[in-house]
Design an enzyme around this catalytic site. Structure first.
Site, PDB file in Angstrom:
ATOM      1  N   HIS A 201      -0.892  -3.192  -1.640  1.00 27.90           N
ATOM      2  CA  HIS A 201       0.495  -3.466  -2.510  1.00 27.90           C
ATOM      3  C   HIS A 201       1.317  -2.083  -2.500  1.00 27.90           C
ATOM      4  O   HIS A 201       0.877  -1.001  -2.881  1.00 27.90           O
ATOM      5  CB  HIS A 201       0.147  -3.928  -3.893  1.00 27.90           C
ATOM      6  CG  HIS A 201      -0.179  -5.193  -3.885  1.00 27.90           C
ATOM      7  ND1 HIS A 201      -0.337  -6.109  -2.831  1.00 27.90           N
ATOM      8  CD2 HIS A 201      -0.680  -6.116  -4.991  1.00 27.90           C
ATOM      9  CE1 HIS A 201      -0.694  -7.487  -3.166  1.00 27.90           C
ATOM     10  NE2 HIS A 201      -1.103  -7.150  -4.546  1.00 27.90           N
TER      11      HIS A 201
ATOM     12  N   CYS B  76      -2.945  -6.957 -10.210  1.00 33.35           N
ATOM     13  CA  CYS B  76      -3.157  -6.121  -8.873  1.00 33.35           C
ATOM     14  C   CYS B  76      -1.980  -5.105  -8.500  1.00 33.35           C
ATOM     15  O   CYS B  76      -2.125  -3.893  -8.373  1.00 33.35           O
ATOM     16  CB  CYS B  76      -3.528  -6.764  -7.834  1.00 33.35           C
ATOM     17  SG  CYS B  76      -2.576  -7.991  -7.210  1.00 33.35           S
TER      18      CYS B  76
END
Length: 364
Positions: free
Chosen positions: A252, A157
């Site tokens: 993120h 990810c």
């Protein structure tokens, strides 16, 4: 058009739940099969996730009553779904073997797990970057003797924060030689229950097991090429990464410094870099895949953006949002990038992979 029946392996976990919710009204796919660990098997899905449904909305009615099956028995899925999304949470060797057993039964596997990312004939897809890597599936089937089954995976990810802007520059003729990345990764990336609250509140954890190796290596496979029935890694860019866990729920962030492999006179200006990013579109946009963002890369000009809470849902959580593009005193340029780790970086990224495979005829 009738929808394609799909299954979700690891359906009771955080990523599995995200798949269930995101597929609720999907125009091409419908969930008809759910599987998880033996302790959940035999229960209605709503009972199996009781008191740990994490998505913040009701369990889709069409799935709530499905009986959870044992994910370890691949034969239970036969006749109930055309392919499966894998969000399995177990040891890598176990996942690798289990995904191969599903494929051997003629059930394609679109995986979020890392177990098969380094298998040479398994494509690790970001559809805007390496959609051509799905061509290796015919060799994968040949290697294993599979007629209909196959395995395709998505990358870690954290890579979603910077791989599209990196690729867009390379595609535009500005190859990158070296890159330094520091990730600030959300707690949802650790799954549920994840990192203990006492470790995260008022704190930053400057280490995530295995993440730096994934960040430094996976990009080279994604940028690689097909040769003799396997994917050969690219040689560049060289990447040095530091991966940290921060007290953010979703989203993120990465700070990136990069150096172009070009003479000084041919290096792009900041204005040219922004032009490349904001004009970037690729195969998912051309095919108008249902989950594809209209604008894969979004550039913001505020001095304090992107921010996870404000920007992670850009383009329904599927865009890379970039800010603070500026000159770097050590390399050439630096910037801050953000992506939604449980959407683009996990379930919705997996769904986009499946849409690409469907559009290319792999579920026919």
């Amino acid at each position: 058009m009738s929808k394609i029946p799909v299954g979700v392996l690891g359906a009771t976990g955080m990523v599995g739940q995200r798949y269930i919710k995101l597929l609720e009204d999907h125009p091409w796919f419908e969930v008809t099969y759910v599987a998880a660990s033996p302790r959940s098997a035999g229960k209605p899905y709503s009972e199996a996730v009781a008191n740990r449904w994490l998505i913040g909305a009701d369990i889709p009615a069409a799935v709530a009553g499905l009986i959870v099956q044992d994910a370890n028995d691949e034969k239970l899925a036969l006749g109930k779904c055309r392919f499966v999304f894998s969000a399995l949470e177990m040891g890598k060797n176990e996942i690798k073997a289990l995904e191969e057993r599903y494929a051997a039964e003629g059930i394609p596997v679109v995986s979020n797990a890392s177990a098969n990312r380094w298998t040479e004939d398994v494509p690790m897809l970001i559809p805007e970057i390496n959609s051509d890597h799905i061509d290796v599936i015919k060799d994968q089937r040949l290697h294993h003797g599979w007629k209909e089954g196959f395995i395709a995976v998505k990358p870690n990810c954290s890579l979603q924060t910077y791989m599209m802007p990196l690729y867009a520059l390379i595609k535009a003729g500005y190859p990158v030689k070296r890159m330094i990345v520091t990730t600030l990764q959300a707690v949802s990336g650790a799954g549920y229950p994840g990192v203990p609250s006492f470790d995260m509140i008022d704190n930053i954890v400057p280490y995530i097991s295995g993440e730096e190796e994934k960040t430094e290596r996976e990009c080279l496979k994604i940028l690689g090429s097909l040769s003799d029935g396997k994917i050969v890694n690219a040689a560049f860019p060289l990447v040095s990464s530091t991966c940290t866990r921060v007290a953010v729920v979703d989203g993120h962030t990465a700070t990136v410094s990069l150096e172009f492999d070009l003479p000084e006179a041919k290096k792009p200006s900041l204005a040219e870099i922004e032009r490349v990013w904001t004009s970037f579109v690729s195969v998912p946009q051309e095919l108008k895949l249902p989950s594809a963002p209209e604008h894969p890369i979004v550039v913001r000009h505020e001095e304090n953006r992107p921010q996870p809470r404000r920007d992670r849902e850009t383009e329904k959580g599927m865009a890379c949002v970039i800010g603070r593009l500026r000159k770097c005193n050590v390399f050439d340029v630096k910037f801050v990038a953000l992506s939604h780790n449980t959407k683009r970086g996990a379930a919705l990224g997996g769904i986009l992979n499946a849409e690409l495979l469907k559009a290319k005829g792999y579920f026919d």
